[in-house]
Design an enzyme around this catalytic site. Structure first.
Site, mmCIF file in Angstrom:
data_model
loop_
_atom_site.group_PDB
_atom_site.id
_atom_site.type_symbol
_atom_site.label_atom_id
_atom_site.label_comp_id
_atom_site.label_asym_id
_atom_site.label_seq_id
_atom_site.Cartn_x
_atom_site.Cartn_y
_atom_site.Cartn_z
ATOM 1 N N HIS A 172 0.829 -1.200 0.000
ATOM 2 C CA HIS A 172 0.000 0.000 0.000
ATOM 3 C C HIS A 172 0.873 1.264 0.000
ATOM 4 O O HIS A 172 0.729 2.134 -0.850
ATOM 5 C CB HIS A 172 -0.916 -0.032 1.234
ATOM 6 C CG HIS A 172 -1.784 1.174 1.387
ATOM 7 N ND1 HIS A 172 -3.125 1.150 1.149
ATOM 8 C CD2 HIS A 172 -1.496 2.452 1.752
ATOM 9 C CE1 HIS A 172 -3.636 2.355 1.353
ATOM 10 N NE2 HIS A 172 -2.657 3.176 1.727
ATOM 11 N N GLU A 173 1.791 1.334 0.939
ATOM 12 C CA GLU A 173 2.607 2.547 1.064
ATOM 13 C C GLU A 173 3.542 2.719 -0.132
ATOM 14 O O GLU A 173 3.777 3.837 -0.587
ATOM 15 C CB GLU A 173 3.414 2.534 2.373
ATOM 16 C CG GLU A 173 2.556 2.574 3.635
ATOM 17 C CD GLU A 173 1.581 3.748 3.688
ATOM 18 O OE1 GLU A 173 1.813 4.778 3.026
ATOM 19 O OE2 GLU A 173 0.550 3.620 4.374
ATOM 20 N N HIS B 269 1.855 4.524 -2.858
ATOM 21 C CA HIS B 269 1.882 5.992 -2.736
ATOM 22 C C HIS B 269 3.217 6.543 -3.232
ATOM 23 O O HIS B 269 3.284 7.580 -3.897
ATOM 24 C CB HIS B 269 1.696 6.414 -1.277
ATOM 25 C CG HIS B 269 0.311 6.212 -0.740
ATOM 26 N ND1 HIS B 269 -0.808 6.601 -1.424
ATOM 27 C CD2 HIS B 269 -0.135 5.676 0.421
ATOM 28 C CE1 HIS B 269 -1.889 6.306 -0.702
ATOM 29 N NE2 HIS B 269 -1.496 5.731 0.417
ATOM 30 N N HIS C 225 3.240 6.584 -6.904
ATOM 31 C CA HIS C 225 2.347 7.641 -7.383
ATOM 32 C C HIS C 225 3.122 8.970 -7.429
ATOM 33 O O HIS C 225 2.981 9.754 -8.363
ATOM 34 C CB HIS C 225 1.156 7.740 -6.429
ATOM 35 C CG HIS C 225 -0.076 8.378 -7.021
ATOM 36 N ND1 HIS C 225 -1.290 8.316 -6.414
ATOM 37 C CD2 HIS C 225 -0.277 9.106 -8.140
ATOM 38 C CE1 HIS C 225 -2.191 8.964 -7.145
ATOM 39 N NE2 HIS C 225 -1.600 9.456 -8.194
HETATM 40 ZN ZN LIG Z 1 -2.573 5.251 2.194
#
Ligand SMILES: [Zn+2]
Length: 705
Positions: free
Chosen positions: A493-494, A497, A500
């Site tokens: 998940h991290e 980011h 992104h």
């Molecule tokens: Zn998050």
């Protein structure tokens, strides 16, 4: 299985005994990639970290001085000759100069080993924030920007969006209104901000200690009860309803319903006396601010700059989900009610909110006994990290390599570069700081240090990021750090980011990387969590660290996923209760000018969406998200729905979750564009169709036609 890739093999070159032996580093230097970046018209900056508190103070002072000078130059220009570059462009350039200092200091504040450095960072960031609020209210700058907008320039794409949103910033501060209204607004804003601080500190200071006997706490683990501060007498145990892990441990384990009810009521009455009037006033003032600014409600005001755009869209979304989940929620509760009926020997016993955590926990244990601890051996940290890199490399067409970091704020910090696999264009650096230590930021997050931006000289400034995590540290040389399944999910998940941020091609800082609407920003990372539900994906890296032939049991993963889904109806109905309370307090009451009773109306939401709560309880007086996430709580579910929808594109592709073509499309349409175009348009471009709520509902086990 070994996923460790090193760019160069290790050479020991011993020239002669006269010379000290020197070691050619196993890792490439950052300069190598910086030179390479030039071939692509990029600059690949390497942050230069402050190492003394005095440098931190000096640099923040310097950037504030610089920003004031730029602000003056924008304000004092000839308003008859304003251009894009001298107005909105200049403000974006200034944002860049600011972030180049402030982001780094923010990271120091959260990660420096030396306490004095963290304190200096905290002090400096506070000073910067105070300055920033005042800068936003500079009317002379607004006049220059408005003068440019008044020339009705013919802009397209990202340029048009930048002008539009900059003007909107000022409108949202009330710059289009007469001075007297603006003065009133300023007073109202200040009052709300003071009240919000009070609301938060009343929550922090609220306590409720209840004392029980051992018998009353039957079912609660001994390891919990024997702790200092909990066992407070011969047969007396003190439970603090305000301490979340106390609350959850008792609610999940205490067999006696009366005990659960007592703890629940204490929790749901916290800060009642102090925060009832505070919240009441906050809600009324927010409504007044929204009306003065010309919005139908506070919710309309807050969502204007998000994907949802207005209260009505959110209300429809939330109500549709509440309805959609109804059969599932009722079915789950019927199971729980039967369990309770059997326990207390009364078939008609009512099932209450304080029973919910207990029976959900019991049901999961009885039906899906998954020993999550036993899974850790498949998730050795290095293996997971390299396995994850390999997956991201594959789907996004990237190469990820470790480099020699010129500076580390702590010994274990590593630095990496990502490049485009096909062209070898270096795209950015990231740092990993993965294990806990005293004084360090104690959650998991991706921190931007430098954001991508097109510079005036024609080059593109590539981004730099840091992943700050707190995984269990390795236990000596022979036992690596072993992650839980949830921790592996967090890692994916991290890192999503981080990608992104790093893959961005946005022209302006304003739209760079994760600078997307708040109700979208979690969606790409939430989508990547699905990868961990796939045996095919897990088999690329999850294997017993002591025996690489021993792969993870697919049935076990299915069981985890299934057990989460089995109780997901209640989970989301609880989330939707909070969304509905947020809507209730910041929506219709404002529009109708009714005097809304914050407690009565939110307790009514509980009754409608979850379970009835006793009249004299006041959940909202302890609901900290009402300041900070006001008009935004729906964002979690909203992003979840988009994530599920986006995941289907992979699921239907020939290569499944590892499909390279879909991966590349995700990179181009979502990650590279960032906030530079309307998010709905980007999502449509990736999906190749309109959005749908069906995949999300189907994932929750709800049939849709
Ligand atoms: Zn998050």
């Amino acid at each position: 299985m070994n996923f460790i890739r090193r760019p160069f093999s290790l050479f020991f070159v011993i020239l002669s005994s006269l010379f000290a032996p020197f070691v050619t580093s196993a890792l490439e230097s950052v300069d190598f990639y910086q030179v390479k970046a030039k071939d692509f018209g990029n600059v690949l900056p390497v942050p230069v970290f402050e190492t003394q508190p005095s440098e931190i103070y000096y640099n923040v002072g310097k950037v504030i001085g610089y920003a004031n000078a730029v602000g003056d130059a924008i304000a004092n220009q000839d308003l008859n000759r304003v251009t894009f570059e001298s107005t909105v462009g200049a403000l974006d350039d200034l944002s860049n100069e600011i972030q180049l200092t402030v982001n780094r200091i923010y990271l120091i504040k959260e990660t420096a080993v030396d306490e004095a450095m963290r304190d200096a960072g905290t002090e400096a960031i506070k000073r910067f924030n105070d300055w920033n609020v005042g800068f936003g209210y500079r009317e002379d700058i607004y006049r220059a920007i408005q003068a440019y907008a008044d020339t009705k320039p013919e802009l397209t794409g990202e340029h048009a969006k930048l002008l539009e949103e900059t003007i909107l910033d000022f409108k949202r501060l009330g710059f289009h209104l007469p001075q007297t209204t603006r003065d009133e607004l300023e007073l109202l804003q200040k009052r709300v901000s003071t009240l919000a601080t009070d609301f938060g500190s009343n929550i922090r200071n609220a306590t409720a200690v209840l004392t029980f006997t051992k018998e009353e706490l039957d079912g609660v683990p001994e390891s919990f009860l024997s702790q200092d501060g909990i066992k407070t007498g011969e047969d007396a145990y003190s439970i603090s309803a305000n301490v979340t892990w106390h609350y959850i441990t008792v609610m999940e384990n205490a067999i006696n319903p009366a005990t659960r009810e007592k703890v629940f009521i204490a929790r749901y009455s916290l800060a009642q006396a102090e925060n009832t009037p505070v919240l009441q006033e906050i809600v009324e003032l927010r409504c007044e601010i929204a009306s003065k600014l010309g919005y139908g409600s506070w919710f309309d005001f807050k969502t204007e700059i998000k994907m949802a755009k207005n209260e009505k869209t959110v209300r429809n979304f939330v109500d549709d989900l509440i309805d959609g989940l109804d059969p599932k929620f009722k079915a789950e509760n019927a199971i729980f009610q039967k369990m309770k009926a059997a326990d207390v020997g009364d078939p008609d016993v009512t099932f209450d909110l304080w029973d919910w955590r207990y029976y959900r926990n019991k049901y999961k244990k009885d039906e899906f006994s998954v020993d999550t601890e036993a899974l850790r051996k498949y998730f050795a940290y290095e293996q997971c990290l390299n396995g994850m890199f390999a997956i991201y490399e594959r789907i996004f067409g990237l190469k990820i390599e470790q480099v020699e970091s010129p500076y580390k704020w702590e010994e274990s910090v590593t630095m990496h570069v990502i490049s485009d696999a096909a062209t070898e264009e270096p795209l950015g650096f990231f740092y990993l700081d993965m294990f806990p230590r005293e004084g360090k930021y104690n959650h998991f997050a991706s921190f931007g240090i430098i954001q991508g931006k097109q510079l005036d000289d024609g080059t593109y400034q590539r981004p730099v990021n840091a992943l700050i995590c707190n995984f269990p540290p390795p236990e000596g040389d022979n036992k690596p750090s072993l992650l839980s399944y949830n921790e592996v999910t967090t890692l994916f998940h991290e890192f999503g980011h981080c990608m992104h941020s790093l893959l961005t091609r946005s022209e302006f800082i304003r739209f760079s990387g994760t600078s997307v609407p708040r109700d979208f920003v979690e969606a790409p990372s939430q989508m990547l969590e699905y990868w961990l539900e796939s045996k095919e994906v897990l088999d690329t890296f999850a294997a017993n660290y002591q025996d690489p032939e021993d792969k993870i049991d697919g049935d076990l993963i299915d069981k985890i996923v299934e057990s989460n889904k089995a109780t997901v109806g209640g989970h989301y109905r609880r989330q939707l209760t909070f969304c509905s309370i947020d809507l209730e307090l910041h929506g219709p009451a404002c529009r109708h000018g009714d005097a809304l009773d914050v407690i009565e109306s939110s307790n009514a939401v509980f009754e409608k969406v979850l379970f009835p709560v006793p009249e004299d309880t006041s959940f909202v007086t302890y609901f900290g998200h009402l300041t900070g996430y006001d008009g935004g709580y729906y964002g979690y579910a909203w992003a979840d729905a988009i994530a599920a929808d986006m995941a289907t594109v992979f699921e239907q592709a020939p290569g499944g979750y590892l499909d390279e073509e879909v991966g590349l499309r995700l990179r181009r349409e979502i990650y590279e564009t960032g906030g530079s175009r309307d998010m709905n348009e980007s999502i449509r471009a990736f999906l190749g169709r309109e959005r749908s709520l069906k995949p999300f509902l189907n994932n929750l086990g709800i049939e849709t036609e």
